[in-house]
Design an enzyme around this catalytic site. Structure first.
Site, PDB file in Angstrom:
ATOM      1  N   ASP A 106       0.728  -1.102  -0.202  1.00 21.95           N
ATOM      2  CA  ASP A 106      -0.122  -0.112  -0.038  1.00 21.95           C
ATOM      3  C   ASP A 106       0.922   1.119  -0.033  1.00 21.95           C
ATOM      4  OD1 ASP A 106       1.123  -0.602   2.475  1.00 21.95           O
ATOM      5  OD2 ASP A 106      -0.882  -0.307   3.683  1.00 21.95           O
ATOM      6  N   ASP A 109       7.121   3.619   3.488  1.00 17.35           N
ATOM      7  CA  ASP A 109       7.249   4.805   4.508  1.00 17.35           C
ATOM      8  C   ASP A 109       8.845   4.829   4.941  1.00 17.35           C
ATOM      9  OD1 ASP A 109       7.055   6.874   6.030  1.00 17.35           O
ATOM     10  OD2 ASP A 109       6.032   5.797   7.609  1.00 17.35           O
TER      11      ASP A 109
HETATM   12  P1  IMP Z   1       7.505   1.150   6.456  1.00 17.97           P
HETATM   13  O1  IMP Z   1       8.297  -0.242   6.944  1.00 17.97           O
HETATM   14  O2  IMP Z   1       7.996   2.427   7.192  1.00 17.97           O
HETATM   15  O3  IMP Z   1       7.984   1.516   4.986  1.00 17.97           O
HETATM   16  O4  IMP Z   1       6.002   0.940   6.601  1.00 17.97           O
HETATM   17  C1  IMP Z   1       5.135   0.550   5.954  1.00 17.97           C
HETATM   18  C2  IMP Z   1       3.912   0.385   6.558  1.00 17.97           C
HETATM   19  O5  IMP Z   1       3.605   1.207   7.427  1.00 17.97           O
HETATM   20  C3  IMP Z   1       2.655   0.371   5.386  1.00 17.97           C
HETATM   21  O6  IMP Z   1       2.570  -0.895   5.031  1.00 17.97           O
HETATM   22  C4  IMP Z   1       1.683   0.766   6.345  1.00 17.97           C
HETATM   23  O7  IMP Z   1       1.144  -0.323   6.862  1.00 17.97           O
HETATM   24  C5  IMP Z   1       2.195   1.618   7.127  1.00 17.97           C
HETATM   25  N1  IMP Z   1       2.144   3.171   6.851  1.00 17.97           N
HETATM   26  C6  IMP Z   1       3.236   3.872   6.806  1.00 17.97           C
HETATM   27  N2  IMP Z   1       2.715   5.125   6.432  1.00 17.97           N
HETATM   28  C7  IMP Z   1       1.239   5.097   6.794  1.00 17.97           C
HETATM   29  C8  IMP Z   1       0.118   6.141   6.526  1.00 17.97           C
HETATM   30  O8  IMP Z   1       0.271   7.268   6.102  1.00 17.97           O
HETATM   31  N3  IMP Z   1      -1.113   5.564   6.684  1.00 17.97           N
HETATM   32  C9  IMP Z   1      -1.261   4.243   6.863  1.00 17.97           C
HETATM   33  N4  IMP Z   1      -0.248   3.320   7.173  1.00 17.97           N
HETATM   34  C10 IMP Z   1       0.958   3.693   6.978  1.00 17.97           C
END
Ligand code: IMP
Length: 187
Positions: A106, A109
Protein backbone atom coordinates in the site's frame (compact mmCIF):
# COMPACT_ATOMS: atom_id res chain seq x y z
CA UNK A 1 -16.94 13.35 2.84
CA UNK A 2 -16.30 11.49 6.11
CA UNK A 3 -16.40 13.89 9.10
CA UNK A 4 -12.91 12.81 10.30
CA UNK A 5 -11.28 13.66 6.97
CA UNK A 6 -9.30 16.87 6.57
CA UNK A 7 -8.61 16.77 2.84
CA UNK A 8 -8.84 14.32 -0.05
CA UNK A 9 -5.47 13.83 -1.74
CA UNK A 10 -6.45 11.34 -4.45
CA UNK A 11 -10.05 10.87 -5.54
CA UNK A 12 -11.74 7.60 -6.41
CA UNK A 13 -11.52 8.34 -10.13
CA UNK A 14 -7.87 9.43 -9.97
CA UNK A 15 -7.03 6.16 -8.21
CA UNK A 16 -9.02 4.10 -10.73
CA UNK A 17 -7.22 5.80 -13.63
CA UNK A 18 -3.76 5.28 -12.07
CA UNK A 19 -4.47 1.63 -11.20
CA UNK A 20 -5.55 1.01 -14.81
CA UNK A 21 -2.31 2.57 -16.07
CA UNK A 22 -0.21 0.49 -13.65
CA UNK A 23 -2.01 -2.70 -14.66
CA UNK A 24 -1.36 -1.98 -18.32
CA UNK A 25 2.29 -1.09 -17.74
CA UNK A 26 2.94 -4.20 -15.62
CA UNK A 27 1.21 -6.39 -18.22
CA UNK A 28 3.31 -4.91 -21.05
CA UNK A 29 6.57 -5.33 -19.13
CA UNK A 30 5.98 -8.98 -18.20
CA UNK A 31 4.68 -9.80 -21.71
CA UNK A 32 7.91 -8.42 -23.11
CA UNK A 33 10.01 -10.24 -20.53
CA UNK A 34 8.27 -13.62 -20.53
CA UNK A 35 5.85 -13.85 -23.48
CA UNK A 36 4.51 -17.40 -23.92
CA UNK A 37 6.10 -18.58 -20.67
CA UNK A 38 3.46 -16.63 -18.74
CA UNK A 39 0.74 -19.14 -19.59
CA UNK A 40 2.77 -21.97 -18.01
CA UNK A 41 4.06 -19.88 -15.12
CA UNK A 42 1.91 -16.89 -14.25
CA UNK A 43 3.24 -13.84 -12.47
CA UNK A 44 2.98 -14.27 -8.69
CA UNK A 45 1.57 -11.09 -7.13
CA UNK A 46 2.12 -11.05 -3.36
CA UNK A 47 -0.08 -8.60 -1.48
CA UNK A 48 0.83 -7.41 2.01
CA UNK A 49 -2.00 -7.77 4.49
CA UNK A 50 -3.98 -5.87 5.26
CA UNK A 51 -3.31 -2.52 3.62
CA UNK A 52 -2.69 -3.76 0.07
CA UNK A 53 -5.84 -5.90 -0.23
CA UNK A 54 -8.03 -3.30 -1.91
CA UNK A 55 -5.25 -2.06 -4.20
CA UNK A 56 -4.32 -5.61 -5.25
CA UNK A 57 -7.96 -6.53 -5.90
CA UNK A 58 -8.24 -3.66 -8.39
CA UNK A 59 -4.71 -3.97 -9.80
CA UNK A 60 -5.10 -7.70 -10.52
CA UNK A 61 -8.23 -6.96 -12.56
CA UNK A 62 -6.36 -4.27 -14.50
CA UNK A 63 -3.67 -6.78 -15.51
CA UNK A 64 -4.04 -8.47 -18.87
CA UNK A 65 -1.63 -11.33 -18.14
CA UNK A 66 -2.00 -14.58 -16.17
CA UNK A 67 -1.45 -13.81 -12.50
CA UNK A 68 -1.60 -15.79 -9.24
CA UNK A 69 -2.38 -14.06 -5.97
CA UNK A 70 -0.76 -14.74 -2.60
CA UNK A 71 -0.62 -12.84 0.67
CA UNK A 72 1.87 -12.21 3.46
CA UNK A 73 1.71 -10.16 6.66
CA UNK A 74 4.69 -8.28 8.05
CA UNK A 75 4.54 -6.34 11.28
CA UNK A 76 6.85 -3.61 12.48
CA UNK A 77 7.25 -2.07 15.88
CA UNK A 78 7.46 1.68 16.39
CA UNK A 79 9.62 3.99 14.36
CA UNK A 80 12.89 2.18 14.98
CA UNK A 81 15.10 1.58 11.96
CA UNK A 82 16.44 -1.71 13.30
CA UNK A 83 15.52 -4.54 10.91
CA UNK A 84 15.12 -6.91 13.88
CA UNK A 85 11.97 -5.00 14.74
CA UNK A 86 10.24 -6.21 11.58
CA UNK A 87 8.88 -9.74 11.55
CA UNK A 88 6.86 -12.05 9.36
CA UNK A 89 3.43 -12.66 10.87
CA UNK A 90 1.99 -14.67 8.00
CA UNK A 91 4.27 -16.42 5.51
CA UNK A 92 3.52 -17.77 2.03
CA UNK A 93 2.05 -21.23 1.68
CA UNK A 94 3.79 -21.95 -1.62
CA UNK A 95 7.43 -22.25 -2.76
CA UNK A 96 8.69 -19.33 -4.85
CA UNK A 97 11.95 -20.73 -6.29
CA UNK A 98 12.09 -19.88 -9.99
CA UNK A 99 8.96 -17.71 -9.86
CA UNK A 100 8.58 -14.13 -11.06
CA UNK A 101 7.30 -12.17 -8.05
CA UNK A 102 5.60 -8.80 -7.87
CA UNK A 103 5.29 -7.52 -4.28
CA UNK A 104 2.22 -5.29 -3.96
CA UNK A 105 2.31 -2.82 -1.05
CA UNK A 106 0.00 0.00 0.00
CA UNK A 107 2.60 2.56 1.07
CA UNK A 108 6.38 2.67 1.44
CA UNK A 109 7.36 4.85 4.39
CA UNK A 110 10.72 4.09 6.12
CA UNK A 111 11.24 1.19 3.69
CA UNK A 112 11.87 -1.31 6.52
CA UNK A 113 8.98 -3.60 5.62
CA UNK A 114 10.02 -3.97 2.00
CA UNK A 115 13.74 -4.27 2.78
CA UNK A 116 12.90 -7.15 5.16
CA UNK A 117 10.59 -8.80 2.65
CA UNK A 118 13.02 -8.51 -0.24
CA UNK A 119 15.79 -10.19 1.80
CA UNK A 120 13.40 -12.93 2.88
CA UNK A 121 12.17 -13.67 -0.64
CA UNK A 122 15.56 -13.38 -2.37
CA UNK A 123 16.87 -16.12 -0.05
CA UNK A 124 14.25 -18.45 -1.61
CA UNK A 125 15.75 -18.00 -5.10
CA UNK A 126 12.87 -16.58 -7.14
CA UNK A 127 13.48 -15.79 -10.83
CA UNK A 128 12.84 -12.09 -10.14
CA UNK A 129 11.37 -9.77 -7.51
CA UNK A 130 9.79 -6.43 -8.37
CA UNK A 131 7.85 -4.00 -6.21
CA UNK A 132 4.63 -2.13 -6.90
CA UNK A 133 3.53 0.42 -4.29
CA UNK A 134 0.39 2.50 -4.43
CA UNK A 135 2.08 5.33 -2.50
CA UNK A 136 5.71 6.32 -2.10
CA UNK A 137 6.08 8.49 1.03
CA UNK A 138 9.58 9.81 0.48
CA UNK A 139 10.50 12.00 3.51
CA UNK A 140 10.91 9.23 6.13
CA UNK A 141 12.86 6.71 4.03
CA UNK A 142 15.54 4.99 6.14
CA UNK A 143 16.29 1.92 3.99
CA UNK A 144 17.06 2.10 0.28
CA UNK A 145 14.31 0.35 -1.64
CA UNK A 146 13.97 0.42 -5.38
CA UNK A 147 10.28 0.61 -6.25
CA UNK A 148 9.55 -0.52 -9.80
CA UNK A 149 5.96 0.73 -10.05
CA UNK A 150 4.60 3.68 -8.04
CA UNK A 151 0.99 4.85 -8.00
CA UNK A 152 1.45 8.26 -6.40
CA UNK A 153 4.28 10.07 -4.63
CA UNK A 154 3.82 11.83 -1.27
CA UNK A 155 6.41 14.54 -0.88
CA UNK A 156 5.20 15.54 2.60
CA UNK A 157 5.38 13.45 5.77
CA UNK A 158 1.61 13.13 6.16
CA UNK A 159 -0.44 10.27 7.60
CA UNK A 160 -2.96 9.13 5.02
CA UNK A 161 -5.95 6.78 5.14
CA UNK A 162 -8.43 5.18 2.76
CA UNK A 163 -8.35 2.72 -0.17
CA UNK A 164 -6.93 0.04 2.15
CA UNK A 165 -4.86 2.29 4.41
CA UNK A 166 -5.92 2.49 8.05
CA UNK A 167 -5.54 4.45 11.23
CA UNK A 168 -6.08 2.03 14.16
CA UNK A 169 -7.86 -0.36 11.74
CA UNK A 170 -10.39 2.29 10.66
CA UNK A 171 -10.97 4.03 7.32
CA UNK A 172 -9.71 1.19 5.07
CA UNK A 173 -13.02 1.19 3.20
CA UNK A 174 -12.96 4.85 2.16
CA UNK A 175 -12.89 4.91 -1.67
CA UNK A 176 -10.37 7.80 -1.75
CA UNK A 177 -6.97 8.53 -0.13
CA UNK A 178 -7.09 11.38 2.36
CA UNK A 179 -5.49 13.20 5.28
CA UNK A 180 -7.08 12.59 8.67
CA UNK A 181 -8.13 15.52 10.84
CA UNK A 182 -5.68 16.08 13.71
CA UNK A 183 -8.60 15.66 16.13
CA UNK A 184 -9.10 12.07 14.89
CA UNK A 185 -5.52 11.11 15.79
CA UNK A 186 -4.86 10.02 19.36
CA UNK A 187 -1.71 11.66 20.70
P1 IMP B 1 7.60 1.09 6.38
O1 IMP B 1 8.13 -0.24 6.80
O2 IMP B 1 8.02 2.19 7.33
O3 IMP B 1 7.92 1.43 4.95
O4 IMP B 1 6.06 1.07 6.60
C1 IMP B 1 5.17 0.54 5.75
C2 IMP B 1 3.86 0.28 6.47
O5 IMP B 1 3.54 1.29 7.45
C3 IMP B 1 2.74 0.32 5.47
O6 IMP B 1 2.53 -0.95 4.91
C4 IMP B 1 1.58 0.79 6.30
O7 IMP B 1 0.95 -0.31 6.90
C5 IMP B 1 2.18 1.66 7.38
N1 IMP B 1 2.07 3.10 7.05
C6 IMP B 1 3.07 3.95 6.80
N2 IMP B 1 2.62 5.19 6.54
C7 IMP B 1 1.27 5.12 6.61
C8 IMP B 1 0.20 6.08 6.42
O8 IMP B 1 0.39 7.27 6.10
N3 IMP B 1 -1.06 5.60 6.59
C9 IMP B 1 -1.34 4.31 6.90
N4 IMP B 1 -0.38 3.38 7.08
C10 IMP B 1 0.92 3.78 6.93
Amino acid sequence: MHNKIERILFTESQIAQRVRELGEQISRDYETLLGEKLSREPLLAIGLLRGAVIFLADLARAMKIPVELAFMAISSYGASTSPSEVRTVKDLEIPVAGRHILIVEDIVDTGQTLAHLQELLQARHPASVKICALLDKIPRRARTVSIDYVGFTLAEDAFVVGYGLDYAERYRNLPYIALLKQSAIRS
